[in-house]
Design a protein around this motif. Structure first.
Motif, PDB file in Angstrom:
ATOM      1  N   UNK A 706       0.725 -12.318  30.664  1.00 51.55           N
ATOM      2  CA  UNK A 706       2.075 -12.824  30.922  1.00 51.55           C
ATOM      3  C   UNK A 706       2.442 -12.757  32.393  1.00 51.55           C
ATOM      4  N   UNK A 709       1.809 -15.829  34.346  1.00 53.12           N
ATOM      5  CA  UNK A 709       2.322 -17.097  33.834  1.00 53.12           C
ATOM      6  C   UNK A 709       3.835 -17.157  33.897  1.00 53.12           C
ATOM      7  N   UNK A 711       7.624 -18.564  32.494  1.00 56.67           N
ATOM      8  CA  UNK A 711       8.269 -18.929  31.232  1.00 56.67           C
ATOM      9  C   UNK A 711       8.333 -20.447  31.122  1.00 56.67           C
ATOM     10  N   UNK A 712       8.535 -20.915  29.895  1.00 54.40           N
ATOM     11  CA  UNK A 712       8.452 -22.351  29.670  1.00 54.40           C
ATOM     12  C   UNK A 712       9.566 -23.096  30.394  1.00 54.40           C
ATOM     13  N   UNK A 713      10.750 -22.501  30.488  1.00 52.33           N
ATOM     14  CA  UNK A 713      11.789 -23.045  31.375  1.00 52.33           C
ATOM     15  C   UNK A 713      12.452 -21.879  32.086  1.00 52.33           C
ATOM     16  N   UNK A 714      13.477 -22.157  32.873  1.00 52.48           N
ATOM     17  CA  UNK A 714      14.129 -21.127  33.675  1.00 52.48           C
ATOM     18  C   UNK A 714      14.609 -19.970  32.810  1.00 52.48           C
ATOM     19  N   UNK A 715      14.261 -18.762  33.182  1.00 58.65           N
ATOM     20  CA  UNK A 715      14.758 -17.619  32.405  1.00 58.65           C
ATOM     21  C   UNK A 715      16.268 -17.453  32.579  1.00 58.65           C
ATOM     22  N   UNK A 716      16.883 -16.827  31.576  1.00 59.21           N
ATOM     23  CA  UNK A 716      18.333 -16.670  31.641  1.00 59.21           C
ATOM     24  C   UNK A 716      18.751 -15.723  32.749  1.00 59.21           C
ATOM     25  N   UNK A 717      17.798 -14.962  33.307  1.00 57.93           N
ATOM     26  CA  UNK A 717      18.173 -14.022  34.358  1.00 57.93           C
ATOM     27  C   UNK A 717      18.683 -14.757  35.602  1.00 57.93           C
ATOM     28  N   UNK A 719      20.714 -17.137  35.637  1.00 55.45           N
ATOM     29  CA  UNK A 719      22.151 -17.262  35.432  1.00 55.45           C
ATOM     30  C   UNK A 719      22.840 -15.933  35.754  1.00 55.45           C
ATOM     31  N   UNK A 720      22.234 -14.847  35.331  1.00 55.50           N
ATOM     32  CA  UNK A 720      22.829 -13.536  35.580  1.00 55.50           C
ATOM     33  C   UNK A 720      22.936 -13.282  37.068  1.00 55.50           C
TER      34      UNK A 720
ATOM     35  N   UNK B  69      23.253 -16.693  27.615  1.00 57.38           N
ATOM     36  CA  UNK B  69      23.334 -15.699  28.706  1.00 57.38           C
ATOM     37  C   UNK B  69      23.964 -14.393  28.234  1.00 57.38           C
ATOM     38  N   UNK B 181      10.085 -12.959  25.965  1.00 59.31           N
ATOM     39  CA  UNK B 181      10.863 -13.276  27.166  1.00 59.31           C
ATOM     40  C   UNK B 181       9.950 -13.856  28.235  1.00 59.31           C
ATOM     41  N   UNK B 182       8.749 -13.294  28.350  1.00 55.78           N
ATOM     42  CA  UNK B 182       7.826 -13.813  29.348  1.00 55.78           C
ATOM     43  C   UNK B 182       7.463 -15.260  29.053  1.00 55.78           C
ATOM     44  N   UNK B 183       7.353 -15.587  27.786  1.00 54.15           N
ATOM     45  CA  UNK B 183       6.967 -16.946  27.414  1.00 54.15           C
ATOM     46  C   UNK B 183       8.112 -17.926  27.564  1.00 54.15           C
ATOM     47  N   UNK B 185      11.685 -16.964  28.504  1.00 51.08           N
ATOM     48  CA  UNK B 185      12.781 -16.667  29.410  1.00 51.08           C
ATOM     49  C   UNK B 185      14.129 -16.585  28.736  1.00 51.08           C
ATOM     50  N   UNK B 195      13.366 -23.531  22.909  1.00 49.05           N
ATOM     51  CA  UNK B 195      12.368 -23.380  23.968  1.00 49.05           C
ATOM     52  C   UNK B 195      10.955 -23.256  23.398  1.00 49.05           C
TER      53      UNK B 195
END
Lengths: 956, 513
Positions: A706, A709, A711-717, A719-720, B69, B181-183, B185, B195
């Motif tokens: 992991x 690699x 994530x498949x799209x932007x992580x929610x972080x 936004x945080x 979020x 989460x790694x996959x 997000x 997703x």
């Protein structure tokens, strides 16, 4: 009367006998009789419609989606059986009232009996196979209760379990068969299934369905090789044997074969299975019956034999066979119930049913003799009694049946069965009633009151009437037979006749009766031969099977669940690795999208230390103090790792948690031996090691995968990060996440912490009240205690440091929203400040000065956090919605006030309370009754001059 | 935004600390508040069920942040059904605990009980995977506290195993969450569903492993063989009312599997094909078999019941692992049944313990209150073994019916039916020894260890029986409802759009992407 009422009356009525129990036995039997009578009359109101060839139905949906509905139907067959069930039921209730003794719980008995009656009526009136199954199993259950009615008798208990196991098994098989049938037809309604003969017989699943359904029928109707349970069911009180195990319940299987006859019969499979099972059962049952000494056992095997006879008739698949079967069901029900009741009378009066201790009862019990003899002669097939008629029809049918290509097999077997049947009937009469009067009966017998002989007498009247004037029941029997046959075949016979002319059946009948007489004459030597012949004992085999199954189950379950946690964990971890590997092996992998970063010497050094500490821990884990130190190193390295990876909040949290944990663990270690004993062998340790390493490598592989690699799209972080200040009013995203974005998680986690503390408290509380307390008190410290347990230096230092630490805590708390810190860390820091006071001056001294009980602090913390959450409801916002504003109070700078801080206060309180309560609980364990409870903060205080100190000084 | 949906979580979360703060020395006050709280929960649950019964979905943004979020709670038919089941069970279990005096045999029973409810209800209502983890922690730690309530060596030992095994589960949960989460997000379930569907066929290992690990976490909770080892001794050693409450805990695992593996990893998702759809059904069948064989093998009544719980969970999982609307509908019907039946049996075992001092399956003189207890055991055993006429039989028929057409149908039918037979024999042997054989021995010596069970204890069990009978009689309505629930699970547009398209604080979720 509505069919629903007919079925429901016994069920609801079953409540009455139990309630009327204290009102006396007659009241009890009276209500039971009334209930049955109402159902019986209710059934009879439908007679005109049934005789007119109509099918009375009633329907209420139960589970329409499944196809299980409360659908009832009353046609000739159903009416016939219901009549038998309720009619004989009335006689049995009367008989049972007089049969049971004062010591028997009559309410219980009649409750079960009515439950059974309802279930049985339910079976024969069901128009839905699933509903039928429901009632089917209910009869097994009520039969279980009735067989085991005399709970103190081991035979009763074993017989009950055997019956339940065998019929239960059949019932479950039948569930399968019926479901298949329903799936083939697309409906579980009998009326629909009965229309689909071709579809069913053409389906590839016909044979499995047939076998499963027949399994149900054969077990219930005691067909070979499942016949063995029925004789053991005879441990039940005789009314039960007469009712369930001869007249009604055991006919349920036959009923079902008759019910399904139009769709299932007529195929080679049906013919071979049903006919041969019936034939074998008939002969086998008859042979065994001849050699039984127990009257009820003799009758039980004769029941088995006659059930076989009926089964065989149904198996032939011809209309005449069906007619003969129906007629014999009727005849058998009458004479066999009468015989059972007679046997019961003998048992009741002579206190034995052993045929070897009887004989000569003819003079002592003339009424019983008359009843029993007529019934037995009917069973033997003597003309002018009803048994003769149906037996002739059976022999006639057998004469025309070709099984396995042989014309002789069936007729010979049928004659043989009849022959033995006649023999045991003659023996029943001869050895019980004829012969000289003896003077060694266990109890001097005489005829019982009318209440007991009247019910069988009524049946015997029927036996004779039908035997002499069969035309009286002819219409009825034909009507029933037609409803069995349906459109599947055509019935050519028009009459039931006593005299058919010199047909083969008559010769076979004559052979049977004469042969029977010969057999009875030569009974004594035959019996000797029988006794010496080895033969399987069903009860022993059955018990052996069940016990064997139980032992196998134990051999499987107990070693598997041996209480070894290491084993459980190992199996669990292997399962996880295996499942994960399988997922990996079957998936696809693409090239990594991130580059590996270069590791500098510092992180490598830190990593090496972490590894060294961990390896050291594994190697030296038996030395508990040392391993605690190593754990400390691991924790510290993790904290440093967080610092290195720019996560100061985590580092601070980890660090303070480490401190508190180590203190708590040190306290705990105080009560434990220094070393962990060796409890596992070397191979086992190697095994565990291999599994552990595999688990570790798998985790490593996962993390490695992991990390390279995206994530498949932007992580929610993202936004945080973007909205932490704008929406949460803080620049420290970690804290804003904790108290705002995901404050609800934190709310849950402080509750976890609080609960943990509460349960540590509860645990020590129970320990202190149990035997452990004594062990703790008798504990001898393995190292000399310090003479100066509360040294002055420490006391003074902690007092001085206390305000400083509190201030740091306050600071950390306040800066939390924008800089690393927050309620959680502050709570830990403040706890450490208080813990130091405990360490310096001891438990008693400190807790005496404590103003706030820690339970309360935890509760208050959770409540403060909760109220902060609810607060937002008053401004019409969801739970925990935060708000913030900036204020300036001179002379301070402008500063921020956020509701999140209030929430953080809750976190703070909960943490302080939880840590302190845990610590306090541990300390309570350490308290010893003999420890002097010092009222001073330190042992040696130069400024103090009192006798205590003086003494202590001397001591030192 | 209505606050009703969060009340089932907040109410116990306030009651528990309040009891700790203000009433920890007064068992009477604790009882009043505890019972009142659970009654209020039932009312709330009924309200929620009613509110979503028209197919609408209730939704709650915590801290007012929009999904994904912030954390959201979502109440649809499935979650409200589970909430109702839990609160009804809790009421009777609580009454039993009070009636039998179990609640006063240790400290903090009522506080822990409320916290436990909070954890369970939170797990049913949350729409966020990490929040689910938090609630798993709450219910785990609270259940550990309840489990070792009143102490005792055997109980503490079993408790340690229980908590350790479940901590392994928690660790695995964290691994799974990290992987997910790694996959992807994200942690919000609805967002995850979207997703995960984006993941292409060129790299599937990551999401496959994540899906499998998560399933194993839930499988531990649901006690599926070979991850069931924590269950027998902990349920057997736990105080009976606690074990009865635990009947719902295994269902939390089942619920989570239903939720996650119909929404996030639906059966038709290409990336995760050939995994649990392959081995979950066999594992469930093995669980069913092991459970019922354990019933036959048991030497003590409490372990017998514990194994029957494993077996019934196997049955539930058989139905779930068909991953079809009929299968889930059958599973939900059976879940309600098995929760009630399991609780009933554990409470009855306590009647036995009260009446004769131990639970060994050996012949001993008749216990106190033997007739009532024997009758109840008979009916309870019928329910658990799945014999007619109680809901266990109907549930079994539903499962068999649902599995018709599955690849393993022969195995399913064979194992379901034969394990029923084994459990019938097991229950019959046990009941015969405990209740019948006793009558062959003399009367019992008067003994301080035994007592006649309290009336309230009988009332509580009677109440559960009433529920079970209602579940049988109104099977049509319940099954129709569970069918609707199951259909909704496979057509979750309302859920998804509500969760993902309702804006929250500062954000239009579209804009943030």
């Amino acid at each position: 009367m509505s069919l629903f009422l007919v079925v429901a009356l016994p069920f609801f009525g079953a409540l009455l006998p139990g309630m009327m129990n204290s009102a006396g036995r007659s009241a009890c039997a009276g209500v039971t009789f009334t209930v049955s009578l109402m159902a019986f009359v209710g059934l009879l109101t439908n007679l005109p419609a049934v005789m007119a060839g109509e099918v009375v139905t009633a329907r209420v949906d139960w589970m329409p989606l499944l196809g299980l509905n409360f659908t009832l139907m009353l046609d000739g067959l159903g009416f016939f059986f219901a009549l038998l069930i309720l009619g004989i039921g009335l006689l049995i209730i009367t008989y049972g009232r007089h049969y049971l003794s004062r010591n028997d719980n009559m309410g219980e008995f009649f409750t079960y009996l009515l439950l059974f009656q309802g279930a049985m009526v339910g079976i024969v009136l069901s128009d839905n196979v699933l509903l039928l199954l429901v009632f089917w199993e209910l009869t097994s259950l009520s039969s279980f209760l009735l067989i085991g009615y005399w709970k103190h008798l081991p035979e009763g208990r074993q017989g009950a379990r055997m019956a339940l196991a065998v019929t239960g098994m059949g019932g479950l098989a039948m569930v399968g068969g019926m479901l298949i049938l329903g799936q083939i037809v697309g409906s579980y309604d009998l009326s629909v299934i009965l229309q689909n003969r071709e579809a069913i017989q053409a389906d590839p699943l016909y044979v499995p369905a047939l076998v499963l359904i027949l399994l149900g029928c054969f077990t219930k109707s005691a067909q070979f090789p499942f016949h063995f349970w029925l004789p053991h069911a005879m441990a039940a009180p005789t009314p039960v044997s007469a009712y369930l195990h001869s007249a009604t319940m055991v006919k349920a299987g036959i009923f079902l074969m008759a019910r399904m006859w139009p769709v299932l019969s007529g195929t080679p499979e049906w013919f071979v299975i049903v006919t041969s099972a019936g034939l074998v059962t008939m002969v086998l049952g008859a042979v065994i019956a001849l050699f039984k000494h127990d009257l009820k056992a003799l009758l039980a095997f004769s029941t088995v034999s006659h059930l076989g006879l009926i089964t065989m008739l149904l198996g032939t698949g011809t209309a005449f066979g069906a007619l003969a079967a129906v007629f014999h069901i009727l005849n058998h029900a009458t004479f066999k119930a009468a015989l059972f009741m007679s046997a019961g009378i003998v048992d009741h009066e002579a206190h034995t049913r052993d045929i070897r201790r009887l004989g000569g009862l003819r003079r002592l019990m003339p009424i019983t003799f008359a009843i029993a003899s007529l019934a037995a002669l009917s069973m033997a097939g003597i003309p002018l009694l009803n048994g003769f008629l149906s037996k002739e029809m059976m022999l006639e049918e057998a004469h025309h049946t070709v099984l396995f290509g042989s014309h002789w097999l069936v007729p010979v077997m049928a004659t043989l069965g009849s022959l033995f049947s006649a023999a045991y009937c003659f023996r029943f009469i001869g050895h019980t009633f004829l012969g000289p009067v003896r003077d060694d009966y266990p109890h001097k017998p005489h005829d019982p009151g009318a209440g007991m002989w009247m019910p069988p007498a009524i049946l015997v009247v029927l036996v004779v009437v039908i035997g002499v004037a069969p035309f009286l029941v002819q219409d009825f029997v034909f009507m029933v037979a037609k409803s069995v046959i349906g459109d599947a075949a055509e019935l050519k016979t028009k009459y039931i006749k006593i005299w058919h002319g010199l047909v083969p059946a008559l010769y076979m009948s004559i052979i049977a009766v004469v042969g029977g007489l010969v057999l009875v004459r030569t009974h004594a030597p035959l019996q000797k031969l029988w006794e010496t012949t080895p033969r399987p004992e069903a009860k022993v085999i059955f018990e052996a099977i069940v016990e064997g199954a139980a032992r196998m189950a134990q051999a499987l379950i107990h070693p598997l669940h041996n209480g070894s946690f290491t084993r459980y964990a190992m199996i669990g971890v292997i399962a996880m690795i295996a499942a994960g590997y399988h997922a990996w092996a079957t998936g696809t992998v693409a090239a990594p999208v991130r580059e590996l970063q270069v590791a500098g010497p510092v992180p490598i050094a830190g990593w090496a230390m972490l590894v060294a500490a961990t390896v050291g821990l594994v190697a030296m884990h038996r030395h508990r103090l040392l391993s605690l130190i190593l754990i400390g190193i691991v924790g510290l390295m993790v904290s440093i790792g967080f610092v290195y990876l720019s996560a100061p909040d985590l580092a601070m949290t980890q660090f303070t948690v480490e401190v508190v944990t180590i203190i708590l663990l040190l306290l705990a270690l105080n009560f434990l031996p220094n070393r962990t004993p060796v409890e596992s062998t070397v191979p086992r340790r190697i095994r565990d090691g291999v599994v552990a390493v595999a688990g570790g490598l798998a985790t490593f592989g996962l993390a490695y995968h992991y990390m390279l690699r995206e994530a498949v799209t932007t992580p929610i972080s993202e936004f945080h990060l973007a909205n932490s200040y704008k929406g949460g009013g803080g620049t420290n995203v970690v804290n804003v996440i904790l108290v705002d974005f995901r404050g609800f998680d934190t709310y849950g986690e402080i509750i976890v912490l609080g609960i943990a503390a509460l349960l540590i408290f509860a645990l020590t509380e129970t320990l202190l009240n149990g035997p452990v307390r004594r062990r703790l008190l008798n504990r001898v410290p393995d190292q000399p205690r310090s003479g100066d347990m509360h040294p002055m230096m420490m006391v003074v230092l902690t007092r001085v440091i206390m305000p400083v630490v509190l201030l740091v805590g306050f600071y950390i708390f306040m800066r939390g929203h924008n800089e690393p810190g927050g309620g959680f860390i502050a709570g830990l820091i403040v706890s450490i400040a208080v813990v130091m006071q405990y360490m310096a001056s001891g438990f008693t001294w400190t807790s005496a000065r404590l103003r706030y009980p820690y339970h309360g602090v935890i509760g208050a913390g959770v409540l403060v956090a909760g109220f902060t959450g609810i607060g937002s409801w008053f401004v019409a916002k969801p739970f925990l919605t935060s708000d913030f504003t900036y204020v300036r109070i001179p002379p301070f700078h402008k500063f921020e006030l956020a509701t999140a801080a209030l929430f953080d206060l809750g976190v703070f309180l909960a943490v302080v309370g939880a840590v302190m309560l845990s610590l306090e609980s541990f300390s309570r364990l350490a308290r010893r009754a003999d420890t002097p409870e010092s009222e001073y903060p330190m042992d040696i205080d130069p400024s103090r001059d009192d006798p205590d100190t003086a003494k202590m000084k001397e001591g030192v | 935004m209505t606050h009703w949906i969060i009340l089932p979580i907040v109410l116990p979360a306030f009651l528990a600390p309040f009891i700790v703060l203000a009433a920890r020395h007064h068992i009477g006050i604790q009882r009043v508040f505890s019972v009142a709280g659970v009654v209020a929960l039932i009312a709330l649950a009924l309200g929620l069920v009613w509110a979503v019964s028209d197919g609408s979905v209730l939704y709650y943004r915590l801290s007012n942040w929009a999904a994904p979020f912030g954390i959201v709670l979502v109440a649809d038919r499935l979650s409200t059904l589970m909430v109702l089941l839990t609160s009804v069970l809790a009421l009777f279990v609580l009454l039993y605990a009070i009636g039998s005096g179990w609640d006063s045999r240790g400290r903090h029973f009522h506080a822990l009980f409320q916290f436990q409810l909070m954890g369970i209800l939170g797990a049913f209502l949350t729409g966020d995977l990490f929040n689910l983890f938090v609630f798993f922690e709450v219910l785990l730690i609270a259940s550990y506290g309840l489990m070792i309530h009143a102490g005792g060596n055997a109980r503490l030992k079993a408790g340690v195993q229980y908590v350790l095994f479940n901590l392994i589960g928690s660790t695995l949960f964290l691994f799974a969450l990290g992987s997910i989460y790694a996959e992807t997000g994200t942690l919000n379930m609805a967002d995850l569903a979207q997703r995960v569907a984006l993941i292409g066929a060129e790299e599937t290992v990551g999401i496959r492993i994540a899906a499998v690990l998560l399933l194993l976490v839930f499988a531990i909770k649901a006690a599926i063989v070979p991850l069931h080892f924590w269950l027998p001794s902990s349920y057997a050693e736990a105080p009976a009312p606690v074990a009865a409450l635990f009947a719902i805990m295994t269902k939390v695992g089942a619920y989570a599997i239903i939720r996650v593996y119909t929404m996030i990893f639906p059966p038709n998702l290409e990336a995760t094909m050939g995994l649990h759809d392959l081995w979950l059904l066999p594992a469930a069948l093995v669980s069913l078999a092991i459970g019922m064989i354990g019933v036959l093998a048991a030497r003590k009544l409490d372990r017998l019941i514990a194994f029957s719980i494993i077996g019934s969970m196997g049955m539930v999982m058989v139905a779930i692992s068909l991953f079809s609307p009929v299968g889930i509908a059958a599973a939900l019907y059976y879940i309600i049944h098995s929760t009630l039946a399991g609780a009933i049996l554990f409470l009855i075992s306590d009647l036995v313990r009260t009446g004769r001092g131990n639970l060994d399956l050996t012949a001993q003189p008749p216990m106190r209150g033997t007739h009532m207890t024997a009758g109840m055991f008979f009916v309870g055993a019928i329910a658990m073994a799945g014999l007619p006429p109680l809901s266990g039989f109907l549930g079994k028929l539903l499962v068999l019916d649902a599995s018709y057409g599955a690849d393993l149908v022969v195995w399913v039918w064979a194992i379901v039916l034969s394990s029923s037979l084994i459990s019938v024999i097991g229950f019959a042997r046990a009941g015969s020894v405990v209740f019948w054989k006793a009558h062959g021995l003399g009367p019992m010596e008067p003994d301080a260890e035994t007592a006649r069970p309290a009336t309230l204890a009988y009332v509580a069990i009677g109440g559960l029986f009433a529920m079970l009978i209602a579940h049988t009689v109104f099977a049509e309505k319940v099954h129709a409802y569970t069918t609707t629930v199951a259909t909704e699970l496979f057509a979750h547009d309302t859920y998804m759009s509500l969760v993902l398209e309702t804006p929250g604080k500062l954000s239009d979720p579209k804009e943030a992407h």
